[in-house]
Design a protein around this motif. Structure first.
Motif, PDB file in Angstrom:
ATOM      1  N   GLN A  33      38.143  46.954  39.776  1.00 26.72           N
ATOM      2  CA  GLN A  33      38.771  45.174  40.011  1.00 26.72           C
ATOM      3  C   GLN A  33      39.445  44.473  40.783  1.00 26.72           C
ATOM      4  OE1 GLN A  33      40.269  47.345  37.289  1.00 26.72           O
ATOM      5  NE2 GLN A  33      38.305  46.516  36.907  1.00 26.72           N
ATOM      6  N   THR A  39      37.280  39.787  42.273  1.00 31.46           N
ATOM      7  CA  THR A  39      37.811  38.298  41.659  1.00 31.46           C
ATOM      8  C   THR A  39      38.872  37.887  42.482  1.00 31.46           C
ATOM      9  OG1 THR A  39      38.750  39.659  40.136  1.00 31.46           O
ATOM     10  CG2 THR A  39      36.451  38.543  40.034  1.00 31.46           C
ATOM     11  N   THR A  69      41.420  36.628  45.835  1.00 26.06           N
ATOM     12  CA  THR A  69      41.247  35.372  46.283  1.00 26.06           C
ATOM     13  C   THR A  69      40.743  36.512  48.304  1.00 26.06           C
ATOM     14  OG1 THR A  69      43.316  35.861  47.171  1.00 26.06           O
ATOM     15  CG2 THR A  69      42.448  33.909  44.807  1.00 26.06           C
TER      16      THR A  69
END
Lengths: 519, 519
Positions: free
Chosen positions: A145, A148, A150
């Motif tokens: 994960q 995503t 930033t």
């Protein structure tokens, strides 16, 4: 003779040889190759002022690429001609054409059976590895994960590979960074090299004095002294090493403890081990060292448990080099990504593939081209290479065309006479030997200053072997022979006998020099 | 039809295409290529339920590699067959054999004339660039007395390349690190990428509305506002751009000031600019942008003055791609190192060379193998590739065999009809066009969200061109045509006419959509 001399002179004038210190190559030692015939170079020689052409066994298997006997060599020439005439080259993306498709299909159904679903073509082992690392990292980011995050977070993510000290994965920077520091990675070679990995010392296996031994690094012993006193570290037969029964041994427990301890330390340090990359079974360019297959199997299983993608760099070891189509057979476990080149085309033109599981492939899907794997080379999947690869792989994998292939086990027959290998392992000047598949290697005993990649210790033996019609090129103080998967075992026996004779000459000369020095 | 469908399905099942988002490729849009005939693919099509094979002009020149007309294609097939039968592959280090030697000799006497002395073989553009960077860094360390620094000092030396924003040098990590951040280098593509360079914004040149313009980045203007008001930024004819008389222009002074200011800032920052790497004249994968040759010439000369080794990455631009054998002819200055691949073999098999001056070569000499350039690939200098390269280069460089070659100037005739190019540059949907040598490119006007490498804006035009028997593959909102050095100009004219028609359709559809939206 004029032509011979002019080719030697011109070769020394125009060419810049890879991995070669030009200052150390006298013009008259440049080999002029007129042709290749199966396993042999046909070389120009000047003997008694007359021009001759003589065979020289190519015991480097032309830098680890060669497979064919003469029959396959001619068949490959026919297939290369055919593909060249029909296709030349046609580009790959979004297209399909027979050689690229059939080669991919064969690879998925053979080497990739039960684990791989896609074939990514490139040009050589180094690019296959760069692609593999990119694939593994993306999958890791997905599974953990981290995709995503930033951009500012991404900048502080420290992704590393897990790899073994002494393994070699190619000379482009990405492949180099996945290797522990070595002669190939020094500051003068590539100032940008940084070694972005957790590099573990693996246990080495070798034959010495007629027995196989496992050499366990000190760090293992320090970890668990009580255990190391009970583990079994020598064997009579090489086959015992590959016995899956060892998984429940004390040594397996020690390996597991060592691996887990080191991986934990890395994670505590906020580093992500985002890929495992190994050369299965033998480290090639690192000096032909055999790694305990038990250790590699445990390492793979530990990584799979932690969802760390596993890369087998079989650029050297795959495609029958080590007696099996893929070292998956030796190790008894599968990777997520596999890299193949060298012997892939039977040894005629450059081609590489990176095989990947469907999970790896899916992690590049999305609604934007920017999420795709943006890596490519113009000749990716070129028809000539694919046609050659398909022909060579089918030929070498078929007991009807490969005389060395045992249909009972789908492994190559023993090419290096065990009695002779054993004999050589007991020679007083020999540190260790290994023999597996098409590879035989022997390390000369050497002082610290005489060992390593820059060593010139073996130079006399190598030169004498060339005079004796065997072309070899050492890795420092390691002399190796490499034949093709179809080379007759009797030919290999002759090679070992020639080496044995040269070792005796080497020993005698050494003693003579010592006596001379004393006198 | 069964075969067509099965190939499309299987291709979409087994292959992982480079630079391709698989989610965006419907199965029925996969092109099935049955063969190539000169400049054309022969593709399978299903029309009215019957199987047909039809020609499609390969306007990507099979990913920028293709040179041959049908006669050369057949000659290359013959030569490849010959080399394959005679040599297969024989290893290069310390050896010499005819194809590798003759190809090297030809390269030194042609592309390398008066500056190069050695040929280093590898497999593709990316590896040629990795090798070039290693060569340049070693030479820099020598020339600036940094070789003998102790290891601890070496660790704090920050070596960078000087490069241009938008240039592309390959996909392996070392080549990537020499490029400014782009779609190819994002974190998801290769988390290890760091961009180790001083990346300058170059002045772009393009035709718009029937005139050639130079687009100077803002940072130049800020540097010297008084000067920028007087420099000449538009031309009637492309040839004026290549006029050496511009060296004494005000623009040249502005370029020099910009370059020096930026280089000084870097040095003050204790960073070593240890190599210049440029794609001469046109940035290819970066979007087919023409760079002002005056700017590149000044940059090269500034680097030579400061003993910074200069690399020309001519992987895309060299070997007649831009109308000349080497862009040295366009720029009027020589590098220390040059990289060539793609068209090098005429477009049949992968092969690359890194040419180097004698000064570069000498900096790797010494008494130890560890000082040699320890970079190589097993198929370095493979006979099949060298034989093809020798054949193709001789053929394309000879006015007797290359019908487009003008013996007076040793440049290719104008392939893209200037009147049509001018006309296209004035089309309302067109941002810019360029045409040079075998390359024509056109950028569609696009909003910020529609532009760049991930753009799908050109998809409709590209699909329509494929239906109209022209195979193209865009770079985002840039559509390009690339032909071979032997392609008849009349064929190129037909391509431009087809594009012109599709642009009109595109415009009409856009207006219809706008009206529909209003209504």
């Amino acid at each position: 003779m004029m032509q011979l001399q002019s080719m030697q002179r011109k070769g020394g004038h125009y060419l810049w040889w890879p991995f070669t210190q030009h200052s150390l190559v006298p013009e008259d030692q440049i080999t002029v190759i007129d042709a290749r015939v199966g396993d042999n170079f046909m070389i120009y020689k000047n003997a008694n002022d007359s021009d001759i052409i003589m065979p020289q066994f190519d015991a480097c298997a032309s830098w680890w690429t060669q497979g064919p006997d003469l029959a396959l060599q001619l068949e490959l020439a026919r297939q290369v001609s055919y593909a060249s005439g029909r296709f030349g080259h046609v580009m790959l993306p979004e297209n399909v054409y027979e050689p690229a498709l059939q080669c991919a299909e064969f690879l998925i159904e053979s080497i990739g059976k039960d684990w791989a679903s896609r074939v990514y073509y490139s040009d050589n082992g180094s690019t296959a590895v760069e692609i593999a690392i990119k694939m593994a990292f993306r999958k890791y980011l997905h599974d953990h994960q981290l995709v995503t995050e930033t951009d500012s977070c991404k900048n502080v993510l420290c992704l590393k590979v897990l790899a073994l000290r002494g393994s070699y994965h190619g000379d482009t920077l990405g492949a180099q960074d996945a290797q522990a520091p070595s002669a190939y990675t020094g500051f003068l070679q590539q100032p940008w090299y940084e070694g972005r990995g957790l590099f573990l010392d693996p246990p080495h296996v070798f034959m010495h004095n007629r027995k196989w031994h496992i050499d366990i690094p000190k760090s293992y012993i320090e970890l668990n002294k009580s255990m190391t006193s009970v583990v079994k570290l020598s064997f009579q037969a090489r086959s015992e090493l590959f016995d899956k029964g060892r998984d429940s041994s004390e040594l397996a427990a020690l390996y597991k403890e060592f691996i887990r301890t080191n991986m934990c330390a890395c994670v505590e340090n906020c580093e992500h081990l985002a890929a495992l990359i190994i050369e299965p079974v033998i480290h090639g360019a690192g000096g032909m060292t055999l790694i305990d297959p038990l250790f590699q199997r445990i390492l793979v299983n530990e990584c799979k448990r932690k969802k760390i993608p596993v890369i087998f760099d079989e650029v050297f070891a795959g495609c029958w080099r080590l007696g099996v189509q893929t070292c998956i057979q030796h190790l008894g476990c599968t990777p997520d990504i596999g890299c193949y080149s060298k012997l892939l085309t039977g040894g005629v033109v450059p081609l590489a593939v990176t095989l990947a599981s469907s999970g790896i492939f899916e992690s590049f899907k999305g609604d934007s081209k920017l999420l795709a794997l943006l890596h490519g080379h113009s000749y990716s999947g070129h028809a000539i290479g694919c046609q050659a690869a398909l022909t060579a792989l089918q030929w070498l994998s078929d007991p009807n065309t490969n005389p060395n292939l045992l249909s009972s086990t789908m492994t190559l027959a023993e090419l290096w006479d065990p009695a002779r290998v054993s004999e050589l392992s007991a020679h007083p000047e020999v540190q260790r030997v290994i023999a597996l598949g098409t590879v035989f290697a022997l390390e000369l005993k050497a002082s610290a200053s005489e060992s390593g990649y820059g060593s010139l210790l073996s130079r006399g033996i190598v030169q004498a072997l060339r005079e004796d019609q065997v072309y070899t090129r050492p890795l420092g103080n390691v002399i190796y022979f490499m034949c093709g998967p179809t080379t007759p075992p009797a030919t290999c026996t002759k090679l070992l006998d020639k080496l044995s004779r040269q070792l005796d000459v080497f020993t005698a000369r050494k003693h003579a020099n010592a006596n001379h020095a004393c006198g």
